[in-house]
Design an enzyme around this catalytic site. Sequence first.
Site, PDB file in Angstrom:
ATOM      1  N   ARG A 111     -13.283 -34.825 -12.146  1.00 53.77           N
ATOM      2  CA  ARG A 111     -13.383 -33.750 -13.245  1.00 53.77           C
ATOM      3  C   ARG A 111     -14.616 -32.750 -13.053  1.00 53.77           C
ATOM      4  O   ARG A 111     -15.715 -33.390 -12.832  1.00 53.77           O
ATOM      5  CB  ARG A 111     -13.742 -34.540 -14.691  1.00 53.77           C
ATOM      6  CG  ARG A 111     -14.369 -33.649 -15.889  1.00 53.77           C
ATOM      7  CD  ARG A 111     -14.333 -34.187 -17.083  1.00 53.77           C
ATOM      8  NE  ARG A 111     -12.964 -34.355 -17.551  1.00 53.77           N
ATOM      9  CZ  ARG A 111     -12.707 -34.510 -18.684  1.00 53.77           C
ATOM     10  NH1 ARG A 111     -13.627 -34.383 -19.742  1.00 53.77           N
ATOM     11  NH2 ARG A 111     -11.516 -34.511 -19.126  1.00 53.77           N
ATOM     12  N   HIS A 138      -5.722 -29.138 -17.135  1.00 49.54           N
ATOM     13  CA  HIS A 138      -5.973 -30.577 -17.288  1.00 49.54           C
ATOM     14  C   HIS A 138      -4.693 -31.147 -17.508  1.00 49.54           C
ATOM     15  O   HIS A 138      -4.183 -31.617 -18.387  1.00 49.54           O
ATOM     16  CB  HIS A 138      -6.656 -30.312 -18.751  1.00 49.54           C
ATOM     17  CG  HIS A 138      -7.202 -31.664 -19.111  1.00 49.54           C
ATOM     18  ND1 HIS A 138      -7.436 -32.715 -18.350  1.00 49.54           N
ATOM     19  CD2 HIS A 138      -7.742 -32.114 -20.274  1.00 49.54           C
ATOM     20  CE1 HIS A 138      -7.830 -33.835 -19.125  1.00 49.54           C
ATOM     21  NE2 HIS A 138      -7.930 -33.373 -20.281  1.00 49.54           N
ATOM     22  N   GLN A 141      -3.610 -34.682 -18.977  1.00 60.09           N
ATOM     23  CA  GLN A 141      -3.692 -34.788 -20.675  1.00 60.09           C
ATOM     24  C   GLN A 141      -2.299 -34.656 -20.920  1.00 60.09           C
ATOM     25  O   GLN A 141      -1.749 -35.257 -21.979  1.00 60.09           O
ATOM     26  CB  GLN A 141      -4.460 -33.620 -20.933  1.00 60.09           C
ATOM     27  CG  GLN A 141      -4.552 -33.272 -22.633  1.00 60.09           C
ATOM     28  CD  GLN A 141      -5.200 -34.523 -23.398  1.00 60.09           C
ATOM     29  OE1 GLN A 141      -6.347 -34.760 -22.966  1.00 60.09           O
ATOM     30  NE2 GLN A 141      -4.396 -34.817 -24.186  1.00 60.09           N
ATOM     31  N   ASP A 234      -7.071 -27.310 -29.371  1.00 58.04           N
ATOM     32  CA  ASP A 234      -8.258 -27.740 -28.375  1.00 58.04           C
ATOM     33  C   ASP A 234      -9.443 -27.114 -29.111  1.00 58.04           C
ATOM     34  O   ASP A 234      -9.545 -26.183 -30.054  1.00 58.04           O
ATOM     35  CB  ASP A 234      -7.944 -27.399 -26.880  1.00 58.04           C
ATOM     36  CG  ASP A 234      -9.021 -27.927 -26.151  1.00 58.04           C
ATOM     37  OD1 ASP A 234      -9.916 -28.680 -26.709  1.00 58.04           O
ATOM     38  OD2 ASP A 234      -8.871 -27.570 -24.920  1.00 58.04           O
ATOM     39  N   CYS A 277      -5.957 -32.736 -27.919  1.00 62.00           N
ATOM     40  CA  CYS A 277      -6.587 -33.516 -26.935  1.00 62.00           C
ATOM     41  C   CYS A 277      -7.798 -34.341 -27.101  1.00 62.00           C
ATOM     42  O   CYS A 277      -7.971 -35.368 -26.396  1.00 62.00           O
ATOM     43  CB  CYS A 277      -6.712 -32.590 -25.616  1.00 62.00           C
ATOM     44  SG  CYS A 277      -8.022 -31.179 -25.888  1.00 62.00           S
ATOM     45  N   ARG A 316      -3.425 -41.635 -22.938  1.00 66.15           N
ATOM     46  CA  ARG A 316      -4.173 -41.117 -21.693  1.00 66.15           C
ATOM     47  C   ARG A 316      -4.159 -42.317 -20.726  1.00 66.15           C
ATOM     48  O   ARG A 316      -4.098 -42.092 -19.597  1.00 66.15           O
ATOM     49  CB  ARG A 316      -5.643 -40.624 -22.010  1.00 66.15           C
ATOM     50  CG  ARG A 316      -5.743 -39.466 -23.033  1.00 66.15           C
ATOM     51  CD  ARG A 316      -5.129 -38.471 -22.465  1.00 66.15           C
ATOM     52  NE  ARG A 316      -5.346 -38.031 -20.903  1.00 66.15           N
ATOM     53  CZ  ARG A 316      -6.748 -37.470 -20.523  1.00 66.15           C
ATOM     54  NH1 ARG A 316      -7.654 -37.223 -21.461  1.00 66.15           N
ATOM     55  NH2 ARG A 316      -7.155 -37.464 -19.207  1.00 66.15           N
TER      56      ARG A 316
HETATM   57  N1  NVA Z   1     -10.777 -27.124 -23.187  1.00 64.01           N
HETATM   58  C1  NVA Z   1     -11.565 -28.415 -23.295  1.00 64.01           C
HETATM   59  C2  NVA Z   1     -10.992 -29.705 -23.085  1.00 64.01           C
HETATM   60  C3  NVA Z   1     -11.570 -31.028 -23.331  1.00 64.01           C
HETATM   61  C4  NVA Z   1     -10.758 -32.328 -23.160  1.00 64.01           C
HETATM   62  C5  NVA Z   1     -12.822 -28.463 -22.360  1.00 64.01           C
HETATM   63  O1  NVA Z   1     -12.595 -28.003 -21.167  1.00 64.01           O
HETATM   64  O2  NVA Z   1     -14.021 -28.595 -22.702  1.00 64.01           O
HETATM   65  N1   CP Z   2      -9.024 -35.060 -23.587  1.00 58.22           N
HETATM   66  C1   CP Z   2      -9.982 -35.365 -22.836  1.00 58.22           C
HETATM   67  O1   CP Z   2      -9.942 -35.014 -21.663  1.00 58.22           O
HETATM   68  O2   CP Z   2     -11.074 -36.345 -23.500  1.00 58.22           O
HETATM   69  P1   CP Z   2     -12.576 -36.657 -22.722  1.00 58.22           P
HETATM   70  O3   CP Z   2     -13.271 -35.054 -22.704  1.00 58.22           O
HETATM   71  O4   CP Z   2     -13.154 -37.243 -23.693  1.00 58.22           O
HETATM   72  O5   CP Z   2     -12.177 -36.997 -21.316  1.00 58.22           O
END
Ligand code: NVA
Ligand code: CP
Length: 334
Positions: A111, A138, A141, A234, A277, A316
């Site tokens: 990540r 992502h 997800q 989101d 998400c 998830r």
């Molecule tokens: N679009 C969001 C998703 C978090 C799971 C981010 O990248 O912060």
């Molecule tokens: N939806 C998701 O990826 O959550 P986190 O950022 O908590 O991993």
Amino acid sequence: MLTWMDSLKGRSMMRLASFTDEEMLNLIDLAAQLKARRAAGVRGDLLHRKNIALIFEKSSTRTRNSTLIAVRDEGGNGEYLTRPDIHFGKKESVKDTARVLGRIYDGILFRGFKQSDCEALAKYSGVPVWNGLTDDYHPTQIFADLLTVRETFGSLEGVTVAYVGDGRNNVANSLMMGCAKCKVNYVCCCPKELEPDPAVLAEAMEVAKRNGITIKVFNDPKEGVKGANVLYTDVWVSMGEEAKTAERIKMLCPYQINMDLMRATGNIDGKLMFLHCLPAFHDYETEVTKDCGALEVTDEVFESKYSKVFDESENRMHTIKALLVSALCDRKAI
Ligand code: NVA
Ligand code: CP
């Protein structure tokens, strides 16, 4: 019986585009089977002695814990490594870190910020690497999202998902492709400035055309959500974009998911659900939410009977487990 496809063995996942429609659907099936198996009390050994590195540059509640517990459930071991813990991209190139960790671990879940770093890890580590979120995509997800839709409505056939908000972020990019591959109609409701990147849109459109479903982009949210079965949103400001907070709130206020928008689907008494998400700004008071109480979704919708966000977040774990088992399990089926 649990079954997975030979073609998934040893596979990395950078983005959904590299999976066939059949592989995506198989992963969703396998996740459902693994979920039922866990509910029946089975903790298996499908990842026996497999060691998985979790390299995280950004925060995470769901992805981190889902992966660690998915691995542990099946007899493997996960190691959580953040940027300050390792030399990744600082004293050591991503390429060297990949070559070191690839000798130690059986797989890596990443990540971070750059999609190119995720791709370099896959290229040089020699082990499967899974994208647990980058600035661009992502993918893990979306398996959870589609499994939740299938569980709620019984099938994916004929379903229309309307994503409302930042139409060009990582979640929206992957959701659009995931819907196209699984034959789910996709509508993106967003301001002009936040429309999907033309190349990402074109790639998904090609899949949609082949599968006989539609992808549409609307700037008017009430118009766009008409006939939708799933309203999905989101955060308005993704991790790494914090400097844009004030601008985004101003731009996205008309795209908040509230009961009015739920009603605008025309499906309030029929087939309708809300997904996010997570994490979500619906009740959480911060400097930015103190004047309006909520941002991308109201508390009323978030807490309503339409909301399946906690099924989605649980999924998830089952879907990440399916991905890891498919790539790493030495057996073909059990
Ligand atoms: N679009 C969001 C998703 C978090 C799971 C981010 O990248 O912060
Ligand atoms: N939806 C998701 O990826 O959550 P986190 O950022 O908590 O991993």
